[in-house]
Scaffold this motif. Structure first.
Motif, PDB file in Angstrom:
ATOM      1  N   LEU A  45      46.128  36.191  47.781  1.00 23.02           N
ATOM      2  CA  LEU A  45      44.737  36.294  48.251  1.00 23.02           C
ATOM      3  C   LEU A  45      44.010  37.465  47.595  1.00 23.02           C
ATOM      4  O   LEU A  45      42.829  37.344  47.251  1.00 23.02           O
ATOM      5  CB  LEU A  45      44.699  36.408  49.771  1.00 23.02           C
ATOM      6  N   GLN A  46      44.703  38.586  47.413  1.00 20.90           N
ATOM      7  CA  GLN A  46      44.098  39.733  46.733  1.00 20.90           C
ATOM      8  C   GLN A  46      43.808  39.396  45.280  1.00 20.90           C
ATOM      9  O   GLN A  46      42.728  39.711  44.751  1.00 20.90           O
ATOM     10  CB  GLN A  46      45.007  40.957  46.818  1.00 20.90           C
ATOM     11  N   ARG A  47      44.750  38.762  44.614  1.00 16.44           N
ATOM     12  CA  ARG A  47      44.583  38.399  43.209  1.00 16.44           C
ATOM     13  C   ARG A  47      43.415  37.430  43.015  1.00 16.44           C
ATOM     14  O   ARG A  47      42.568  37.629  42.143  1.00 16.44           O
ATOM     15  CB  ARG A  47      45.856  37.747  42.684  1.00 16.44           C
ATOM     16  N   ILE A  48      43.376  36.383  43.819  1.00 11.74           N
ATOM     17  CA  ILE A  48      42.348  35.362  43.636  1.00 11.74           C
ATOM     18  C   ILE A  48      40.965  35.947  43.921  1.00 11.74           C
ATOM     19  O   ILE A  48      39.984  35.572  43.274  1.00 11.74           O
ATOM     20  CB  ILE A  48      42.649  34.086  44.471  1.00 11.74           C
ATOM     21  N   ASP A  53      35.701  37.460  41.483  1.00  7.31           N
ATOM     22  CA  ASP A  53      34.664  38.460  41.226  1.00  7.31           C
ATOM     23  C   ASP A  53      34.584  38.870  39.755  1.00  7.31           C
ATOM     24  O   ASP A  53      33.743  39.680  39.384  1.00  7.31           O
ATOM     25  CB  ASP A  53      34.926  39.720  42.063  1.00  7.31           C
ATOM     26  N   CYS A  54      35.439  38.324  38.921  1.00  4.64           N
ATOM     27  CA  CYS A  54      35.531  38.733  37.521  1.00  4.64           C
ATOM     28  C   CYS A  54      34.507  38.002  36.649  1.00  4.64           C
ATOM     29  O   CYS A  54      34.296  36.796  36.798  1.00  4.64           O
ATOM     30  CB  CYS A  54      36.943  38.440  37.003  1.00  4.64           C
ATOM     31  N   SER A  55      33.933  38.723  35.711  1.00  2.00           N
ATOM     32  CA  SER A  55      32.979  38.119  34.766  1.00  2.00           C
ATOM     33  C   SER A  55      33.667  37.149  33.811  1.00  2.00           C
ATOM     34  O   SER A  55      33.005  36.354  33.157  1.00  2.00           O
ATOM     35  CB  SER A  55      32.269  39.212  33.968  1.00  2.00           C
ATOM     36  N   GLY A  56      34.989  37.192  33.743  1.00  2.00           N
ATOM     37  CA  GLY A  56      35.733  36.299  32.870  1.00  2.00           C
ATOM     38  C   GLY A  56      36.051  34.940  33.479  1.00  2.00           C
ATOM     39  O   GLY A  56      36.639  34.089  32.824  1.00  2.00           O
ATOM     40  N   LEU A  57      35.654  34.719  34.728  1.00  4.44           N
ATOM     41  CA  LEU A  57      35.899  33.428  35.365  1.00  4.44           C
ATOM     42  C   LEU A  57      34.881  32.417  34.856  1.00  4.44           C
ATOM     43  O   LEU A  57      33.685  32.630  34.936  1.00  4.44           O
ATOM     44  CB  LEU A  57      35.806  33.548  36.885  1.00  4.44           C
ATOM     45  N   SER A  61      37.089  28.083  37.716  1.00  4.90           N
ATOM     46  CA  SER A  61      38.521  27.790  37.742  1.00  4.90           C
ATOM     47  C   SER A  61      39.328  28.394  36.595  1.00  4.90           C
ATOM     48  O   SER A  61      40.539  28.547  36.720  1.00  4.90           O
ATOM     49  CB  SER A  61      38.736  26.275  37.720  1.00  4.90           C
ATOM     50  N   THR A  62      38.689  28.733  35.493  1.00  2.00           N
ATOM     51  CA  THR A  62      39.407  29.081  34.271  1.00  2.00           C
ATOM     52  C   THR A  62      39.160  30.525  33.845  1.00  2.00           C
ATOM     53  O   THR A  62      38.025  30.999  33.846  1.00  2.00           O
ATOM     54  CB  THR A  62      38.961  28.141  33.130  1.00  2.00           C
ATOM     55  N   CYS A  63      40.223  31.210  33.441  1.00  2.00           N
ATOM     56  CA  CYS A  63      40.113  32.575  32.932  1.00  2.00           C
ATOM     57  C   CYS A  63      39.708  32.533  31.461  1.00  2.00           C
ATOM     58  O   CYS A  63      40.370  31.892  30.644  1.00  2.00           O
ATOM     59  CB  CYS A  63      41.449  33.294  33.083  1.00  2.00           C
ATOM     60  N   ARG A  64      38.649  33.217  31.130  1.00  2.00           N
ATOM     61  CA  ARG A  64      38.174  33.275  29.748  1.00  2.00           C
ATOM     62  C   ARG A  64      39.168  33.982  28.837  1.00  2.00           C
ATOM     63  O   ARG A  64      39.248  33.701  27.651  1.00  2.00           O
ATOM     64  CB  ARG A  64      36.850  34.028  29.696  1.00  2.00           C
ATOM     65  N   TYR A  65      39.946  34.890  29.371  1.00  2.00           N
ATOM     66  CA  TYR A  65      40.806  35.732  28.547  1.00  2.00           C
ATOM     67  C   TYR A  65      42.141  35.084  28.178  1.00  2.00           C
ATOM     68  O   TYR A  65      42.732  35.422  27.167  1.00  2.00           O
ATOM     69  CB  TYR A  65      41.031  37.079  29.231  1.00  2.00           C
ATOM     70  N   CYS A  66      42.623  34.168  29.010  1.00  2.00           N
ATOM     71  CA  CYS A  66      43.906  33.520  28.680  1.00  2.00           C
ATOM     72  C   CYS A  66      43.829  31.999  28.721  1.00  2.00           C
ATOM     73  O   CYS A  66      44.745  31.337  28.266  1.00  2.00           O
ATOM     74  CB  CYS A  66      45.009  34.009  29.608  1.00  2.00           C
ATOM     75  N   GLY A  67      42.759  31.451  29.270  1.00  2.00           N
ATOM     76  CA  GLY A  67      42.595  30.005  29.332  1.00  2.00           C
ATOM     77  C   GLY A  67      43.330  29.345  30.486  1.00  2.00           C
ATOM     78  O   GLY A  67      43.334  28.126  30.600  1.00  2.00           O
TER      79      GLY A  67
END
Length: 90
Positions: A45-48, A53-57, A61-67
Protein backbone atom coordinates in the motif's frame (compact mmCIF):
# COMPACT_ATOMS: atom_id res chain seq x y z
CA UNK A 1 7.30 20.95 -24.60
CA UNK A 2 6.40 19.85 -28.10
CA UNK A 3 4.28 16.75 -28.75
CA UNK A 4 7.31 15.00 -30.23
CA UNK A 5 9.43 15.76 -27.16
CA UNK A 6 6.65 14.47 -24.90
CA UNK A 7 6.48 11.22 -26.88
CA UNK A 8 10.25 10.79 -26.46
CA UNK A 9 9.85 11.01 -22.67
CA UNK A 10 7.38 8.11 -22.67
CA UNK A 11 8.14 4.43 -22.61
CA UNK A 12 9.00 3.54 -26.20
CA UNK A 13 6.35 0.85 -26.53
CA UNK A 14 3.56 2.76 -24.77
CA UNK A 15 0.86 4.98 -26.14
CA UNK A 16 -2.75 5.79 -25.32
CA UNK A 17 -3.82 2.43 -26.79
CA UNK A 18 -1.88 0.59 -24.07
CA UNK A 19 -4.58 0.98 -21.42
CA UNK A 20 -5.37 -2.28 -19.64
CA UNK A 21 -8.81 -3.35 -18.48
CA UNK A 22 -9.20 -4.08 -14.76
CA UNK A 23 -9.94 -7.72 -15.57
CA UNK A 24 -6.78 -8.14 -17.63
CA UNK A 25 -4.72 -6.35 -14.98
CA UNK A 26 -5.98 -8.74 -12.29
CA UNK A 27 -5.07 -11.72 -14.48
CA UNK A 28 -1.57 -10.32 -15.11
CA UNK A 29 -1.08 -9.75 -11.38
CA UNK A 30 -2.15 -13.33 -10.68
CA UNK A 31 0.30 -14.72 -13.23
CA UNK A 32 3.23 -12.52 -12.22
CA UNK A 33 2.88 -13.16 -8.50
CA UNK A 34 2.09 -16.87 -8.65
CA UNK A 35 5.50 -18.19 -7.58
CA UNK A 36 7.24 -15.13 -6.19
CA UNK A 37 7.24 -13.82 -2.62
CA UNK A 38 4.80 -10.97 -2.07
CA UNK A 39 5.40 -7.78 -0.13
CA UNK A 40 3.36 -7.47 3.07
CA UNK A 41 0.06 -5.64 2.48
CA UNK A 42 1.18 -2.50 4.35
CA UNK A 43 4.38 -2.29 2.29
CA UNK A 44 2.42 -2.80 -0.95
CA UNK A 45 0.00 0.00 0.00
CA UNK A 46 2.87 2.39 0.75
CA UNK A 47 4.59 1.54 -2.53
CA UNK A 48 1.50 1.89 -4.70
CA UNK A 49 0.71 5.26 -3.11
CA UNK A 50 4.18 6.52 -4.06
CA UNK A 51 3.68 5.25 -7.61
CA UNK A 52 0.27 6.89 -7.92
CA UNK A 53 1.82 10.22 -6.90
CA UNK A 54 4.82 9.86 -9.24
CA UNK A 55 5.21 11.93 -12.41
CA UNK A 56 6.49 8.77 -14.09
CA UNK A 57 3.12 7.01 -13.91
CA UNK A 58 1.62 6.70 -17.39
CA UNK A 59 -1.95 5.75 -18.27
CA UNK A 60 -2.65 5.09 -14.60
CA UNK A 61 -0.86 1.74 -14.75
CA UNK A 62 2.62 1.86 -16.30
CA UNK A 63 5.96 3.11 -14.99
CA UNK A 64 7.71 5.35 -17.51
CA UNK A 65 11.13 4.41 -16.15
CA UNK A 66 10.96 0.61 -16.46
CA UNK A 67 7.80 -0.08 -18.47
CA UNK A 68 6.32 -2.33 -15.79
CA UNK A 69 2.79 -2.41 -14.49
CA UNK A 70 3.04 -0.72 -11.09
CA UNK A 71 0.29 -2.92 -9.64
CA UNK A 72 2.55 -5.91 -10.28
CA UNK A 73 5.92 -4.38 -9.37
CA UNK A 74 4.71 -2.96 -6.04
CA UNK A 75 3.34 -6.34 -4.94
CA UNK A 76 6.60 -8.27 -5.40
CA UNK A 77 8.75 -8.37 -2.29
CA UNK A 78 12.08 -8.17 -4.11
CA UNK A 79 11.13 -5.18 -6.31
CA UNK A 80 12.62 -1.74 -6.04
CA UNK A 81 11.54 1.62 -7.40
CA UNK A 82 13.22 2.44 -10.74
CA UNK A 83 12.90 6.23 -10.36
CA UNK A 84 16.21 7.48 -11.81
CA UNK A 85 17.16 10.21 -9.32
CA UNK A 86 16.41 8.40 -6.08
CA UNK A 87 14.06 5.48 -5.47
CA UNK A 88 10.74 6.55 -3.99
CA UNK A 89 10.42 3.25 -2.17
CA UNK A 90 12.63 0.27 -1.36
Amino acid sequence: MSENQEKNRRCKSCDENMRISPEKLERLIEIATRERPLAPEEQYLQRIEHCRDCSGLQFGSTCRYCGCLVEVRTRLQDSTCPYPLAPRWE
